[in-house]
Design an enzyme around this catalytic site. Structure first.
Site, PDB file in Angstrom:
ATOM      1  N   GLU A  36     -15.714 123.885   5.367  1.00 33.64           N
ATOM      2  CA  GLU A  36     -16.348 123.194   4.248  1.00 33.64           C
ATOM      3  C   GLU A  36     -17.700 122.638   4.680  1.00 33.64           C
ATOM      4  O   GLU A  36     -17.916 122.301   5.847  1.00 33.64           O
ATOM      5  CB  GLU A  36     -15.457 122.051   3.755  1.00 33.64           C
ATOM      6  CG  GLU A  36     -14.199 122.513   3.039  1.00 33.64           C
ATOM      7  CD  GLU A  36     -13.432 121.360   2.430  1.00 33.64           C
ATOM      8  OE1 GLU A  36     -12.966 121.492   1.288  1.00 33.64           O
ATOM      9  OE2 GLU A  36     -13.305 120.314   3.112  1.00 33.64           O
ATOM     10  N   GLU A  66     -16.527 124.327  -0.744  1.00 38.34           N
ATOM     11  CA  GLU A  66     -15.390 123.428  -0.964  1.00 38.34           C
ATOM     12  C   GLU A  66     -14.116 124.259  -1.045  1.00 38.34           C
ATOM     13  O   GLU A  66     -14.063 125.280  -1.755  1.00 38.34           O
ATOM     14  CB  GLU A  66     -15.571 122.641  -2.265  1.00 38.34           C
ATOM     15  CG  GLU A  66     -14.402 121.743  -2.634  1.00 38.34           C
ATOM     16  CD  GLU A  66     -14.295 120.503  -1.751  1.00 38.34           C
ATOM     17  OE1 GLU A  66     -13.207 119.905  -1.709  1.00 38.34           O
ATOM     18  OE2 GLU A  66     -15.302 120.135  -1.117  1.00 38.34           O
TER      19      GLU A  66
END
Length: 377
Positions: free
Chosen positions: A205, A210
């Site tokens: 990430e 994400e």
């Protein structure tokens, strides 16, 4: 415009008086309350205060649910909610209180009387901006001041013509190009036709990536709840990728079992959630969020196990909201009412001294109004 269902504007006074009903006051008694009821009371008082701050000032009147012959404080949770509303520890700069037997009053000054003032101070007060952005691996909500600066910078940026040789202000990032996202290591996975269950991804990430696991229960509702803040945050920053179906700690592909949702439904739910995101343009464009959704097959031991949902989001030219901002106004004709997204943005960045919005002026003395109201009650 949505009118507040539980805040009543008193019509018998020349100034703005909002009746907030029965409220339990005092730290000891408030701590004994049912948590849900205490939260509802706190929300009601905070929304009334927000409306009066934005409308020139006035009085919040309430009846004490816990009658006391002795003076009481309003309670720490109510104090804290008012501090968060004005983004200042100095409650006295905006509020005064008075108790008259079982009646309690909060005098609210106008937000335009803010002691901080200056061009960096938001022009209106809000409970939530519904704007967010990416900061490393986190989605961060913008408070009123951050939202004000973000919108002001966006507005300033569109004044520069694309053919202008001058660079835009240094505080405004140039739009991230399509090729920049395609050079990200996540792009190869985004382009995949199939992945293996348990496959470990070779990137983590970041500001641009994400990972989210699927909730195996209520999959569609989980997607609807996950998309707004993540997609709007990417769009308000520099774009990026949302992978739903990846464990964020191990970076392994998990997907969603095919028995819980089918491919078409997964894509349709994601696309619908993104299409509902409110946007505001300072520029002449009428475009919505620019994105691409891919549903990637996830295999386990040679058989189709389920699906991974991957969304590539481009940086947006102006502002993307995860929902309608939460801010209130009040006048005697409309009552207490909420602002829609367009009204909120215009009042945040467009309305200055001498503009057409009118605010009622609190002219009667607080002491006189409290006594008069107590006598009539």
């Amino acid at each position: 415009m949505e009118t507040h269902p539980s805040l009543e504007v008193e019509q018998s006074y020349p100034d703005l008086v909002i009746y907030a009903g029965k409220v339990t006051l005092g730290e000891k008694d408030r701590n004994k309350m049912d948590s849900q009821k205490r939260k509802l009371e706190k929300t009601r008082i905070t929304e009334a205060a927000c409306a009066l701050l934005n409308s020139g000032g006035g009085v919040i009147a309430m009846q004490m649910a816990n009658k006391s012959e002795h003076p009481v404080e309003i309670g720490l949770d109510l104090e804290q909610s008012l501090r968060e509303l004005i983004r200042s520890s100095d409650l006295g700069a905006f509020f005064e209180t008075k108790q008259q037997e079982d009646q309690f009053y909060i005098f609210v000054k106008s937000w335009r009387c803010s002691p901080e003032g200056g061009s960096t101070n938001p022009r209106i007060c809000s409970l939530a901006s519904s704007l967010c952005y990416r900061s490393f691996t986190s989605v961060v909500d913008m408070d009123s001041r951050k939202a004000f600066n973000f919108l002001k910078d966006k507005k300033k940026y569109v004044k520069y013509s694309p053919t202008d040789d001058r660079a835009p202000p240094a505080t405004i990032p140039r739009a991230k190009s399509q090729s920049s996202l395609e050079s990200n290591p996540a792009f190869e996975i985004f382009q995949s036709e199939k992945l293996e269950h348990g496959q470990q991804l070779l990137f983590s990430e970041s500001t641009f990536i994400e990972f989210k696991r699927f909730s195996t229960d209520h999959v569609q509702q989980y997607i609807k709840n996950t998309i707004p803040e993540n997609i709007s945050a990417f769009a308000n920053t520099e774009g990026g990728y949302l992978f739903i179906g990846v464990d964020n700690e191990s970076k392994t592909v998990l997907g969603c079992p095919k028995d819980n949702i089918d491919r078409d439904s997964l894509k349709a739910v994601a696309d619908k959630a993104i299409s509902k995101l409110p946007v505001f343009h300072f520029c002449s464009s009428k475009n919505k969020v620019s994105y691409e959704t891919r549903v990637i097959d996830v295999f386990q031991e040679g058989s189709l196990y389920g699906y991974l949902c991957a969304i590539k989001v481009e940086q947006f030219c102006c502002a993307v909201f995860l929902g309608t901002p939460i801010s209130w106004m009040v006048d005697k004709e409309k009552g207490v009412y909420s602002l829609n997204t367009e009204e909120w943005v215009h009042m945040m960045v467009d309305v200055g001294p001498g503009k057409s919005f009118s605010f009622s002026v609190f002219s009667a003395s607080f002491e006189f109004l409290c006594i008069l109201h107590a006598q009539e009650v």
